[in-house]
Design an enzyme around this catalytic site. Structure first.
Site, PDB file in Angstrom:
ATOM      1  N   ASP A 227       8.528   0.171   5.847  1.00  0.00           N
ATOM      2  CA  ASP A 227       7.544  -0.825   5.424  1.00  0.00           C
ATOM      3  C   ASP A 227       6.685  -0.295   4.268  1.00  0.00           C
ATOM      4  O   ASP A 227       6.018   0.736   4.415  1.00  0.00           O
ATOM      5  CB  ASP A 227       6.679  -1.136   6.671  1.00  0.00           C
ATOM      6  CG  ASP A 227       5.868  -2.400   6.530  1.00  0.00           C
ATOM      7  OD1 ASP A 227       5.764  -2.924   5.406  1.00  0.00           O
ATOM      8  OD2 ASP A 227       5.322  -2.850   7.554  1.00  0.00           O
TER       9      ASP A 227
ATOM     10  N   ASP B 294       4.466 -11.814   6.416  1.00  0.00           N
ATOM     11  CA  ASP B 294       4.604 -11.807   7.884  1.00  0.00           C
ATOM     12  C   ASP B 294       4.611 -13.215   8.480  1.00  0.00           C
ATOM     13  O   ASP B 294       3.786 -14.052   8.136  1.00  0.00           O
ATOM     14  CB  ASP B 294       3.438 -11.028   8.521  1.00  0.00           C
ATOM     15  CG  ASP B 294       3.533  -9.541   8.230  1.00  0.00           C
ATOM     16  OD1 ASP B 294       4.375  -9.144   7.405  1.00  0.00           O
ATOM     17  OD2 ASP B 294       2.747  -8.802   8.831  1.00  0.00           O
TER      18      ASP B 294
END
Ligand code: GLA
Length: 497
Positions: A262, A322
């Protein structure tokens, strides 16, 4: 003597009332780690200079007002091509700095107490030049979109090894493993720091990662883990920056099968143009570690990642920010994916983020739409709910064999939008054996009547059509099929000769 006295007096006064220093707010994460926020301040007359380092972000102070008795500092940083800002307000109280910040301008102030700490503590590490680009060979994994579970959507920072074990127990026994689910993926917040040799260590929530991997493997499942190319993960935990090969070797030694990597803290050290090289570094490291490890890129779909994901050894790459457990979030993300269909292929998948099915923010009709759309998109199916207590209706959605067969079709051709009429959308996905999946979506809040003409789908003569959610064949004697689609719902068909 008089001059010395005066300057001592001045120094004492300046020290007592000066903001200058390295200030730390240390938040106990109750897992043996502390989340440290550093305010490195230099009071210079009426101005305050310096930096703020908080979780994954590193801001340079760009504006300030006030002084020790009450001040505001604004920090600014470039995140790719956009600027991020943060504001802290506070005052000096004795030898403490009382500070506060807001998540949004209209949110309440989060108040914290900072103490002086050693100069240099918490400083951003020096930048390491990214490597030259080359092609990382394909690792041969996930010829079908990966299926499994990930801890983040439900547990966020609270996930523990015990939770992970019980998810493996649940998956192995509730029909999900039999339906094809395989990975149990730990997301952010398992990390502690580094030992004297620089090896990554786990925090108290994960006392023995190797034993956990053995346990998950004993259930016939695979274990995934999470890290960042930056010094910090998104939640502010230890990232792999400068330790890529060492971490890949540790993962291999633990028996890890999947890595989600990430961007997070890397944004402070690298531009978006350098992302490919930075991701390539871990692609090479995983390969060198010698264990088959699925490589999942998470950088929110920036920099047209679908064009270079395979070249860095990536098996899947996030295409969006997200997801949240709401109809708006899920549908906005899902219905935005059509243009990317040509980039998906066996071993290399677009990832519109993990499933929210069963987390409670949508109704069953909406979760069926979520599952159908993700399957049309050949998306990874990573459940994000608590598998220990899945209501039967939710389990039925997650384990519908016919929907999963669409997602997992061996040709790996991603579907796309075939037509749109207001809130009605028809998506098609070519399947192996000349079959086609057809999804008729209704994005509106009222029932919608829809008509599908078989000839438009290339079906004439003798063919069969099955309604996947209704578990029944559909009459094909006429030239078209008329159906009512519920609000936010879908009719999912599989047509085959
Ligand atoms: C980012 C990712 C999420 C999750 C969190 C963890 O926001 O996009 O999927 O991994 O970080 O901190």
């Amino acid at each position: 003597m008089r001059a010395l006295y005066c300057s001592l007096l001045f120094a004492a006064a300046a020290f007592a009332a000066d903001l200058t220093g390295n200030w730390v707010v240390s938040q106990d994460m109750h897992d043996g780690t502390f989340r440290n926020t550093y305010l490195t301040l230099k009071q210079d007359g009426a101005d305050i200079h310096g930096s703020i380092r908080a979780t994954q972000f590193f801001y340079k102070i760009s504006a300030s007002t006030g002084g020790p008795e009450g001040f505001t500092v604004t920090g600014s940083m470039m995140d790719g091509k956009s600027e991020r800002r943060v504001t802290y307000e506070g005052k000096l109280v004795g030898d403490e700095l009382h500070v506060g910040t807001r998540r949004r301008a209209d949110a309440p102030l989060t108040e914290m107490v900072a103490h002086r700490t050693a100069d240099g503590e918490g400083a951003m590490p020096a930048r390491i030049e990214p490597p030259k680009l080359h092609n990382v060979p394909d690792n041969g994994l996930v010829r079908k979109p990966p299926m499994g579970w990930n801890s983040w959507n439900k547990f966020a920072g609270r996930v523990t090894a015990e939770d992970v074990k019980s998810m493996a127990d649940a998956m192995a026994s509730n029909g999900m493993k039999a339906a094809g689910y395989q990975f149990i993926n730990i997301d952010d917040t398992w990390e502690a720091g580094r030992d004297a040799k620089g090896n990554i260590t786990t925090n108290k929530k994960f006392p023995d990662m190797k034993a956990l991997a053995d346990y998950v493997h004993s259930k016939g499942l695979k274990l995934g883990i999470y890290s960042s190319p930056g010094p910090n993960t998104c939640a502010g935990y230890e990232g792999s920056y400068g330790h890529e090969e060492q971490d890949a070797r540790t993962y291999a030694a633990w028996g890890i099968d999947y890595l989600k990597y990430d961007w997070c803290g890397a944004r402070n050290l690298y531009t978006d143009d350098e992302m490919q090289a930075v991701y390539q570094k871990m692609g090479d490291a995983l390969r060198a570690a010698g264990r088959p490890i699925v490589y999942s890129l998470c950088q929110y779909g920036r920099q047209d990642v679908w064009k270079w994901g395979p070249a860095v050894g990536g098996n899947l790459w996030r295409t969006t920010g997200d997801i949240r457990d709401t109809w708006d979030s899920m549908s906005r993300i899902g219905f935005e994916q059509s243009d990317l269909y040509s980039y998906a292929k066996p071993g290399h998948w677009n990832d519109p983020d993990m499933l929210e099915i069963g987390n409670g923010g949508m109704n069953e009709t909406e979760y069926r739409t979520h599952m159908s759309l993700w399957s049309i998109l050949a998306a990874p199916l990573l459940a994000g709910n608590d598998l220990r207590s899945v209501p039967p209706a939710i389990l039925e959605i997650l384990t519908n064999h016919d929907v999963i067969a669409i997602d997992q079709d061996k040709d790996g051709v991603q579907g796309h939008r075939a037509s749109k009429n207001g809130d009605q959308e028809v998506w098609i996905r070519p399947l192996s054996g000349d079959a086609v999946a057809v999804a008729i979506f209704n994005r509106s809040a009222a029932d919608a009547k829809a008509t599908v003409k078989w000839a438009d789908l290339g079906f004439q003569g003798k063919f069969k059509v099955r309604d996947i959610w209704e578990h029944r064949d559909v009459p094909v004697s006429g030239p078209q099929y008329e159906v009512t689609v519920p609000p936010h719902g879908v009719v999912l068909l599989r047509a085959a000769h």
